[in-house]
Design a protein around this motif. Structure first.
Motif, short mmCIF file in Angstrom:
data_model
loop_
_atom_site.label_atom_id
_atom_site.label_comp_id
_atom_site.label_asym_id
_atom_site.label_seq_id
_atom_site.Cartn_x
_atom_site.Cartn_y
_atom_site.Cartn_z
N UNK A 190 118.06 50.18 19.51
CA UNK A 190 116.72 49.72 19.12
C UNK A 190 116.86 48.28 18.39
N UNK A 191 116.02 47.43 18.58
CA UNK A 191 115.92 46.18 18.08
C UNK A 191 114.39 45.87 17.51
N UNK A 192 114.43 44.99 16.49
CA UNK A 192 113.13 44.63 15.95
C UNK A 192 112.77 43.25 16.01
N UNK A 193 111.26 43.15 16.67
CA UNK A 193 111.02 41.66 16.58
C UNK A 193 109.71 41.74 15.77
N UNK A 194 109.59 40.40 15.00
CA UNK A 194 108.41 40.31 13.95
C UNK A 194 108.09 39.01 14.27
N UNK A 195 107.06 38.85 13.94
CA UNK A 195 106.19 37.35 13.96
C UNK A 195 106.74 36.67 12.49
N UNK A 196 106.38 37.44 11.63
CA UNK A 196 106.63 37.07 10.15
C UNK A 196 107.42 38.02 9.51
N UNK A 197 108.67 37.59 8.91
CA UNK A 197 109.54 38.38 7.91
C UNK A 197 109.22 37.62 6.55
N UNK A 198 108.93 38.80 5.69
CA UNK A 198 108.81 38.51 4.30
C UNK A 198 110.01 39.22 3.68
N UNK A 199 111.25 38.42 3.67
CA UNK A 199 112.26 38.84 3.23
C UNK A 199 112.49 39.43 1.81
N UNK A 200 111.72 38.83 0.99
CA UNK A 200 112.05 39.44 -0.38
C UNK A 200 111.19 40.59 -1.01
N UNK A 201 110.73 41.24 0.06
CA UNK A 201 109.75 42.43 -0.36
C UNK A 201 110.24 43.71 0.41
N UNK A 202 111.59 43.83 0.79
CA UNK A 202 111.97 45.25 1.47
C UNK A 202 111.95 46.08 0.66
N UNK A 203 111.72 47.25 0.97
CA UNK A 203 112.26 48.47 -0.07
C UNK A 203 113.11 49.36 0.79
N UNK A 204 113.45 48.85 1.96
CA UNK A 204 114.32 49.76 2.94
C UNK A 204 115.18 48.75 3.22
N UNK A 205 116.54 49.15 3.77
CA UNK A 205 117.54 48.27 4.45
C UNK A 205 117.04 47.99 5.71
N UNK A 206 116.04 47.10 6.16
CA UNK A 206 115.77 46.94 7.50
C UNK A 206 115.65 45.47 7.87
N UNK A 207 116.25 45.05 8.83
CA UNK A 207 116.10 43.54 9.26
C UNK A 207 115.89 43.19 10.50
N UNK A 208 115.04 42.43 10.96
CA UNK A 208 114.64 42.09 12.17
C UNK A 208 115.70 41.17 13.08
N UNK A 209 115.75 41.85 14.24
CA UNK A 209 116.64 41.09 15.35
C UNK A 209 116.05 39.80 15.70
N UNK A 210 114.76 39.81 16.01
CA UNK A 210 114.15 38.46 16.37
C UNK A 210 113.00 38.41 15.30
N UNK A 211 112.97 37.23 14.69
CA UNK A 211 111.87 36.67 13.86
C UNK A 211 111.37 35.24 14.29
N UNK A 212 109.99 35.47 14.13
CA UNK A 212 109.24 34.00 14.19
C UNK A 212 109.40 33.20 13.30
N UNK A 213 108.99 33.50 11.94
CA UNK A 213 109.18 32.69 11.03
C UNK A 213 109.50 33.55 9.42
N UNK A 214 110.29 33.11 8.76
CA UNK A 214 110.56 33.98 7.56
C UNK A 214 110.08 33.07 6.43
N UNK A 215 109.15 33.88 5.66
CA UNK A 215 108.17 33.47 4.44
C UNK A 215 108.95 34.12 3.21
N UNK A 216 108.86 33.20 2.27
CA UNK A 216 109.19 33.56 0.81
C UNK A 216 107.94 33.93 0.22
N UNK A 217 107.20 34.99 0.22
CA UNK A 217 105.89 35.16 -0.29
C UNK A 217 106.32 36.11 -1.35
N UNK A 218 105.43 35.91 -2.63
CA UNK A 218 105.94 37.03 -3.73
C UNK A 218 104.86 37.93 -3.29
#
Length: 179
Positions: A128-156
């Protein structure tokens, strides 16, 4: 409240083609791979990627499904208003297949956790892989990371990422909304 454009339609188109090329690079002819969009918002991205793979890159055997995760969410009884379920549309086997789960924004990871639970009802995937258009990397509650990401955003946390698809909003655009 201010809304700032994060990506315009041309930038989104470029990102979608890059993601499609990454999928082709890792899955070749897609004979052992299925794409599954998470309802409701991931379905637009999944359909668009399937269209690009089929029409622009001539991949013939794309299996596209849509997965409703409403009743698998850990917060579905905690909301003030009742959630409305969507239809799951998976008319193929996922047993021993490579599954690419597709969603528009990866925020806390809870939707992906629900999707991992829901997908087990349809068989045991090989991978199982995960593809997301936007990765809000600083807001994770669970240890889940995308395999493919369109853009990483540091949104509060107070900022919201809003994705507009031309199928609904007449043009593609992604905004950050400061409340």
């Amino acid at each position: 409240m201010s809304k700032k454009v994060l990506l315009n339609s041309k930038e989104i188109e470029i990102i979608l083609h890059r993601l499609a090329c990454q999928l082709i690079e890792n899955h070749n002819d897609f004979s052992e791979t299925v794409l599954i969009g998470l309802q409701p918002r991931g379905s637009f991205l999944a359909k668009r990627l399937a269209s690009i793979l089929t029409n622009d890159y001539k991949i013939k055997n794309i299996h596209l499904g849509l997965l409703d995760i409403t009743f698998y969410r850990d917060d579905f009884r905690r909301r003030d208003e009742p959630l409305e379920a969507a239809n799951t549309q998976i008319d193929f086997l996922i047993e021993n297949k490579n599954v690419v789960l597709i969603d528009d924004v990866l925020f806390s990871g809870r939707s992906v956790r629900a999707a991992l639970t829901a997908i087990q009802s349809y068989g045991r995937p090989e991978n199982v892989e995960l593809l997301v258009l936007i990765d809000r990397r600083f807001s994770r509650h669970l240890p889940i990371q995308p395999t493919y990401k369109g853009r990483q955003v540091d949104a509060i946390n107070e900022e919201k990422v809003i994705v507009h698809w031309k199928e609904i909003h007449s043009k593609d655009a992604i905004y950050i909304d400061n409340k």
